[in-house]
Each structure stands twice: as structure tokens, then as C-alpha cells.
Write a protein that holds these residues in place. Structure first.
Motif, short mmCIF file in Angstrom:
data_model
loop_
_atom_site.label_atom_id
_atom_site.label_comp_id
_atom_site.label_asym_id
_atom_site.label_seq_id
_atom_site.Cartn_x
_atom_site.Cartn_y
_atom_site.Cartn_z
N LEU A 6 -4.88 -0.93 4.04
CA LEU A 6 -6.28 -1.39 4.25
C LEU A 6 -6.44 -2.70 4.58
O LEU A 6 -6.11 -3.72 3.77
CB LEU A 6 -7.40 -0.84 3.34
CG LEU A 6 -7.18 0.42 2.84
CD1 LEU A 6 -8.18 1.04 1.74
CD2 LEU A 6 -7.20 1.61 3.82
N ALA A 21 -14.51 0.06 2.71
CA ALA A 21 -12.88 0.17 2.64
C ALA A 21 -12.70 0.24 1.04
O ALA A 21 -11.86 1.06 0.73
CB ALA A 21 -12.71 -1.18 2.98
N ILE A 37 -4.44 -3.24 -0.34
CA ILE A 37 -5.55 -3.90 0.15
C ILE A 37 -5.14 -5.32 0.65
O ILE A 37 -4.63 -6.08 -0.03
CB ILE A 37 -6.92 -3.80 -0.57
CG1 ILE A 37 -7.26 -2.53 -0.80
CG2 ILE A 37 -8.13 -4.73 0.21
CD1 ILE A 37 -8.45 -2.49 -1.79
#
Length: 116
Positions: A6, A21, A37
Motif C-alpha cells: 500500500l 488505507a 505500507i
């Protein structure tokens, strides 16, 4: 199970993209998927220590800390952090500053890459 990278561009609290997110990452983790992330541009502010949000608002920093405690890797673009005057010492414990080379590695080794 799938693996996700992400990429978060948005600062916390300005829009809900960062929250979306983090919710997506939490759900991936709960469902047993691998998720990482990457914080880009103003997204690096998501990892700033000491976020003190108004009562009733969701603390994005706490959500990120919970994900880190669960074993999710979080990296922030070192160039983006430097440009915004953030040092690794100012980031939530466990967030690592990294280069775009690290992002390339993550994306090559992910089933899906999603940007927020």
C-alpha cells in the motif's frame, strides 16, 4: 493468500484516504494476507510521533502503531521525510526511512500494489 503493498501519499486528517488505507491494511492482516505500507510525499506525516487529535477523531498514528505491533512493515521515503524536516527519531517506533529502491523491491514482490 495475497501480498499487498500500500502506497500512501496523503497526510493524515486532511482527507480520508490515509484512514481508508489503514482500514484496508487492518482488514488484509485480519484475513491473513501479507501487507506492507510505504509512505510517500505528505504521507510521511502519518508516521509522526505524538499525534494528538481532537476528541472524537480517529488517531491515525495509533492505528499505524497497532499495525506495526502486528508485524506489518512500514517504510517512509527518506527524500520525502527530509524535504519535510522529519527525522527517523521523530517517527513512530518501527517505521524505517528507506529509498525508492526498497519500494521497487516491495512492488516486484507483491501480488497487488494499491495507492491511496
Amino acid at each position: 493468500m495475497a501480498s499487498f503493498t500500500l502506497i500512501i501519499y496523503e497526510a493524515p486528517y486532511s482527507k480520508e484516504r490515509a484512514l481508508t488505507a489503514l482500514r484496508f491494511a487492518t482488514t488484509c492482516d485480519l484475513e491473513g494476507h501479507k501487507v506492507r505500507i510505504w509512505l510517500f510525499e505528505n504521507g510521511v506525516y502519518l508516521a509522526k510521533k505524538g499525534q494528538n487529535v481532537a476528541q472524537g477523531l480517529i488517531n491515525y498514528g495509533q492505528m499505524l502503531e497497532d499495525l506495526l505491533k502486528g508485524g506489518i512493515a512500514v517504510k517512509a521515503c527518506v527524500v520525502c521525510a527530509d524535504a519535510r524536516g522529519l527525522t527517523e527519531a521523530e517517527l513512530i517506533d518501527g517505521v524505517k526511512l528507506a529509498t525508492v529502491h526498497d519500494l521497487v523491491e516491495w512492488t516486484v514482490n507483491s501480488d497487488k500494489v494499491i495507492t491511496f
